[in-house]
Design an enzyme around this catalytic site. Structure first.
Site, PDB file in Angstrom:
ATOM      1  N   TYR A  51       0.667  -0.989   0.124  1.00 19.89           N
ATOM      2  CA  TYR A  51      -0.372   0.659  -0.328  1.00 19.89           C
ATOM      3  C   TYR A  51       0.705   1.352  -0.123  1.00 19.89           C
ATOM      4  O   TYR A  51       0.009   1.971  -0.628  1.00 19.89           O
ATOM      5  CB  TYR A  51      -0.594   0.182   1.266  1.00 19.89           C
ATOM      6  CG  TYR A  51      -1.914  -0.770   1.074  1.00 19.89           C
ATOM      7  CD1 TYR A  51      -1.750  -2.123   0.476  1.00 19.89           C
ATOM      8  CD2 TYR A  51      -2.586  -1.204   2.319  1.00 19.89           C
ATOM      9  CE1 TYR A  51      -2.853  -2.771   0.265  1.00 19.89           C
ATOM     10  CE2 TYR A  51      -3.267  -2.039   2.791  1.00 19.89           C
ATOM     11  CZ  TYR A  51      -3.483  -3.502   1.341  1.00 19.89           C
ATOM     12  OH  TYR A  51      -3.995  -4.890   1.891  1.00 19.89           O
ATOM     13  N   LYS A  81       1.584  -6.179   5.780  1.00 27.38           N
ATOM     14  CA  LYS A  81       1.878  -8.116   5.478  1.00 27.38           C
ATOM     15  C   LYS A  81       3.795  -7.710   4.239  1.00 27.38           C
ATOM     16  O   LYS A  81       3.750  -7.082   3.246  1.00 27.38           O
ATOM     17  CB  LYS A  81       0.866  -7.459   4.477  1.00 27.38           C
ATOM     18  CG  LYS A  81      -0.875  -7.173   4.821  1.00 27.38           C
ATOM     19  CD  LYS A  81      -1.709  -7.713   3.995  1.00 27.38           C
ATOM     20  CE  LYS A  81      -2.588  -6.788   5.077  1.00 27.38           C
ATOM     21  NZ  LYS A  81      -2.945  -5.964   4.832  1.00 27.38           N
ATOM     22  N   HIS A 115       1.049 -12.208   2.329  1.00 33.07           N
ATOM     23  CA  HIS A 115      -0.223 -10.837   1.605  1.00 33.07           C
ATOM     24  C   HIS A 115      -1.397 -11.972   0.613  1.00 33.07           C
ATOM     25  O   HIS A 115      -2.322 -11.618   0.800  1.00 33.07           O
ATOM     26  CB  HIS A 115      -0.250 -10.050   0.760  1.00 33.07           C
ATOM     27  CG  HIS A 115      -0.985  -8.954   0.290  1.00 33.07           C
ATOM     28  ND1 HIS A 115       0.099  -7.332   0.559  1.00 33.07           N
ATOM     29  CD2 HIS A 115      -2.172  -8.526   0.473  1.00 33.07           C
ATOM     30  CE1 HIS A 115      -1.149  -6.283   0.574  1.00 33.07           C
ATOM     31  NE2 HIS A 115      -2.090  -7.085   0.212  1.00 33.07           N
TER      32      HIS A 115
END
Ligand SMILES: NC(=O)c1ccc[n+]([C@@H]2O[C@H](COP(=O)([O-])OP(=O)(O)OC[C@H]3O[C@@H](n4cnc5c(N)ncnc54)[C@H](OP(=O)(O)O)[C@@H]3O)[C@@H](O)[C@H]2O)c1
Length: 291
Positions: A51, A81, A115
């Protein structure tokens, strides 16, 4: 203020039952939205290396804790993650060090997830060994997986050097995607279920199927979705960058759907994946030619 209660993980540590998702939260918005969320009573934030806002989120939590000395670091839960491209023992060890550096303001990471299972046996295994070591170092408190299907979990649980069972599996879940078989497997194994995209990414927020419930309970459509997730025993991670929604999403903790209405919402299930679905990613021996 709404209280974000916690439940116990199989590690013995606690996790707040509702978290703020920050996928697609821009770096320059992360500080204000995370601090506002903490002001409102959120105690759990879900990010990822993917992200690109880990540092912004961790710095925001650190800055907020300084301004609010009565709240202890241990009351806040920070998840990140390791993405598929960093699988493998060495790559994951490096990645964990980088993520810890980015989380310096909050000293440690509460939960590190794989993830997705999208690599191969050797890499997934190496990643898990690196995560286990991170727990031994004390700088990562819990480890888990995301987007793992039953076959990926069975593979992991059979590692000869498994020391730590995943504390959670974070998967896409909402009434249009209820994954009953996988959820039952996780509950039977004592692995907590985190629900990502609990609002189906907003794609079906105005679905007429929700209106009946929104009217009946005097709640918003989003609150119905979050209350469904909580009622199923999931840990929903709704994302928003809109302050008014931050508050109303959290207030979903303040009411309960009836068993009958939960069943009616369950009946919407139609394998409605909104993004990707790595839970179906093949194991090595399922790939054509074994590749
Ligand atoms: N492990 C994984 O593979 C994975 C994949 C996806 C997501 N996640 C995690 O789960 C979190 C949540 O999932 P998500 O971000 O995909 O989707 P989501 O939370 O289901 O939906 C987010 C969308 O809904 C909108 N929204 C939020 N509250 C609303 C409300 N009260 N009324 C109407 N619309 C509302 C948001 O808009 P605004 O922001 O503009 O308000 C945004 O467009 C992520 O942020 C991430 O932390 C993990």
């Amino acid at each position: 203020m709404v209280f974000d209660p916690s439940v116990k993980l199989n590690s013995g540590n606690s996790i707040p039952v509702l978290g703020l998702g920050v996928y697609l939260t821009p770096k320059d918005v992360a500080d204000s939205i995370v601090q506002k969320a903490l002001d409102l009573g959120y105690r759990h934030v879900d990010t990822a290396t993917y992200y690109k806002n880990e540092q912004d989120v961790a710095d925001a939590i650190g800055a907020w804790l300084k301004k609010n000395p009565t709240v202890k670091r241990e009351e806040i839960f920070y998840t990140t993650k390791v993405f598929d491209t960093d699988h493998g023992y060495e790559a994951t060890k490096k990645l964990i060090a980088t993520s810890l550096e980015k989380a310096k303001a909050i000293d440690y990471i509460d939960l590190f997830l794989v993830h997705s299972p999208q690599s191969d046996y050797e890499k997934r295994h190496g990643t898990w060994l690196a995560l286990q070591e991170a727990v031994e170092s004390g700088k990562v408190k819990n480890i888990g997986v995301s987007n793992y299907g039953i076959k990926h979990l069975k593979e992991l649980l059979a590692y000869p050097d498994l020391k730590i069972k995943p504390a959670v599996n974070q998967i896409e879940l909402h009434p249009w995607l209820s994954r009953e078989e996988l959820v039952k497997y996780l509950k039977d194994e004592g692995i907590a279920v985190e629900a990502y995209s609990p609002l189906a990414r907003g794609q079906r927020i105005n679905d007429p199927a929700l209106e009946e419930f929104a009217k009946k309970y005097g709640k918003t459509n989003a609150q119905i979705l979050i209350a469904w997730s909580l009622a199923k025993g999931f840990i929903p991670l709704p994302k928003t960058v809109t302050v008014s929604r931050l508050r109303t999403n959290l207030e979903s903790l303040n009411f309960k759907l009836s068993d009958e209405d939960i069943k009616k919402l369950d009946s919407l299930d139609e394998y409605g994946v909104t993004g990707w679905d790595p839970t179906v990613y093949p194991l090595d021996n399922e790939k054509i030619g074994g590749k």
